[in-house]
Scaffold this active site. Structure first.
Site, PDB file in Angstrom:
ATOM      1  N   THR A 154       0.853  -1.187   0.000  1.00 29.51           N
ATOM      2  CA  THR A 154       0.000   0.000   0.000  1.00 29.51           C
ATOM      3  C   THR A 154       0.882   1.227   0.000  1.00 29.51           C
ATOM      4  O   THR A 154       1.882   1.251   0.713  1.00 29.51           O
ATOM      5  CB  THR A 154      -0.841   0.034   1.291  1.00 29.51           C
ATOM      6  OG1 THR A 154      -1.653  -1.129   1.310  1.00 29.51           O
ATOM      7  CG2 THR A 154      -1.720   1.269   1.369  1.00 29.51           C
ATOM      8  N   ARG A 182     -13.070  -8.422  -0.994  1.00 28.64           N
ATOM      9  CA  ARG A 182     -12.186  -8.378   0.185  1.00 28.64           C
ATOM     10  C   ARG A 182     -11.616  -6.972   0.362  1.00 28.64           C
ATOM     11  O   ARG A 182     -11.144  -6.352  -0.585  1.00 28.64           O
ATOM     12  CB  ARG A 182     -11.053  -9.389   0.009  1.00 28.64           C
ATOM     13  CG  ARG A 182     -10.028  -9.417   1.164  1.00 28.64           C
ATOM     14  CD  ARG A 182      -8.844  -8.541   0.860  1.00 28.64           C
ATOM     15  NE  ARG A 182      -7.813  -8.620   1.907  1.00 28.64           N
ATOM     16  CZ  ARG A 182      -6.823  -7.735   2.029  1.00 28.64           C
ATOM     17  NH1 ARG A 182      -6.732  -6.724   1.199  1.00 28.64           N
ATOM     18  NH2 ARG A 182      -5.927  -7.861   2.974  1.00 28.64           N
ATOM     19  N   THR A 205       1.302  -0.759   6.120  1.00 27.25           N
ATOM     20  CA  THR A 205       1.254  -1.620   4.943  1.00 27.25           C
ATOM     21  C   THR A 205       1.627  -3.024   5.389  1.00 27.25           C
ATOM     22  O   THR A 205       2.378  -3.202   6.349  1.00 27.25           O
ATOM     23  CB  THR A 205       2.190  -1.103   3.827  1.00 27.25           C
ATOM     24  OG1 THR A 205       2.169  -2.024   2.737  1.00 27.25           O
ATOM     25  CG2 THR A 205       3.619  -0.925   4.305  1.00 27.25           C
TER      26      THR A 205
END
Ligand code: ASP
Length: 324
Positions: A154, A182, A205
């Site tokens: 991320t 999800r 992340t």
């Protein structure tokens, strides 16, 4: 005074763009949005925006969030398809009085109705990754059930501007081969990100399913509020969650975090090898740092030119199709 930190090497070009905004007295929110938009648009980052890897049905589903640490305005979108810049959608949602977190078809419909750019986010490269994975799954494991794979990451950005406003933002395509629908930690307030201009901000992340169990970004900000510097705040939160999960379940997923405080000082911590981040401030140029762990403590050093060259070459290398 201003400062900005972002997860992973992929944040570099975006952080440079945001640095110009912040250096010119611009707004932290504009810095975060501009930074993340660049990363979302860059086709060779395979875990954010255009070029992100798809779910098990070969659909790209994107998660993003935006939080203003001065007003506590928060907006997020989850599992959106074909929205060119999920961060801009999240920022827009943060300005509403209600309906701040939209997912799936509702988020898509809102984006279309409100003039957000809609594009097909599935690139040819992402299709090759997907088809190669299916091929390998069939050939080597012969299992019908597809599992989520590494290859996720991320981008999480925390920025402080010269007016003492702190903003955090995230964007990701989540886990490669995830189930349709999800959603991980990245768009979830307190887990993927948290910002409080009176204290600081943090972003995470790694394996969303585990990061959420610690509400880790909120925990880091609370740690700073209680007097820890950003480095200790990050280290404490990662170690605590890693220990708790290992004790409870025998294992912990990947947990990596970054933070800044209201003075622009930064921190990072991780329980994996190879986590990188980018930091810039009014007196430090945008640079990539690599983390390493020594006796359970996260340390970091500047990335070498060789590492940086290799990073981009690997991202852009031609892909070999394993299937017919
Ligand atoms: N945390 C993200 C998710 O679980 C993925 C990542 O940051 O690697 O969706």
């Amino acid at each position: 005074m201003w400062a900005i930190i972002g997860t992973w090497r992929m944040a570099l070009e975006g952080v440079k763009l945001a640095s110009e905004i912040l250096e010119n007295g611009g707004d932290a929110g504009d810095g975060v949005e501009t930074c993340i938009q660049y990363i979302e648009d860059f086709p060779y980052f395979k875990s954010v925006g255009y070029g992100g890897l798809p779910n098990e049905n070969m659909e790209v589903e994107l998660d993003s969030a935006y939080m203003d640490g001065t007003t506590f305005d928060f907006g997020a979108c989850g599992a959106v398809k074909n929205v060119k810049n999920p961060i801009s959608l999240a920022r827009k949602l943060s300005t509403l009085d209600a309906n701040n977190f939209l997912v799936g078809s509702g988020a898509d419909a809102y984006a279309r109705k409100n003039g957000f750019e809609i594009v097909n986010m599935l690139t040819d490269r992402a299709k090759i990754h997907y088809k190669n994975r299916i091929y390998e799954e069939n050939k080597f494991k012969n299992k019908k059930e597809l599992k989520p794979y590494l290859g996720h990451d991320t981008v999480g950005i925390c920025a402080l501007d010269s007016k003492n406003k702190i903003v955090a933002g995230t964007s990701t395509s989540g886990l490669f081969m995830k189930k349709a629908g999800r959603i991980g930690d990245s768009p979830v307030i307190g887990s993927g990100l948290y910002a409080d201009s009176a204290v600081g901000a943090a972003s995470a992340t790694g394996l969303g399913e585990d990061l959420m169990k610690g509400c880790i970004s909120y925990q880091i900000v609370v740690n700073m509020k209680n007097g820890m510097n950003p480095q200790d705040a990050c280290q404490d939160a990662v170690k605590y969650l890693d220990d708790v999960l290992k004790k409870a379940k025998g294992k912990s997923g990947d947990l990596s975090v970054v933070a800044i405080d209201k003075y622009g000082n930064f921190g990072c911590a991780t329980n994996i090898e190879g986590f990188s981040f980018v930091y810039a401030s009014y007196n430090t140029p945008a640079q990539v740092y690599l983390t390493y762990n020594e006796a359970g403590i996260t340390k970091y050093k500047l990335a070498s030119q060789e590492w940086l060259d290799d990073y981009m070459n690997t991202r852009k290398a031609p892909l070999v199709k394993k299937y017919e």
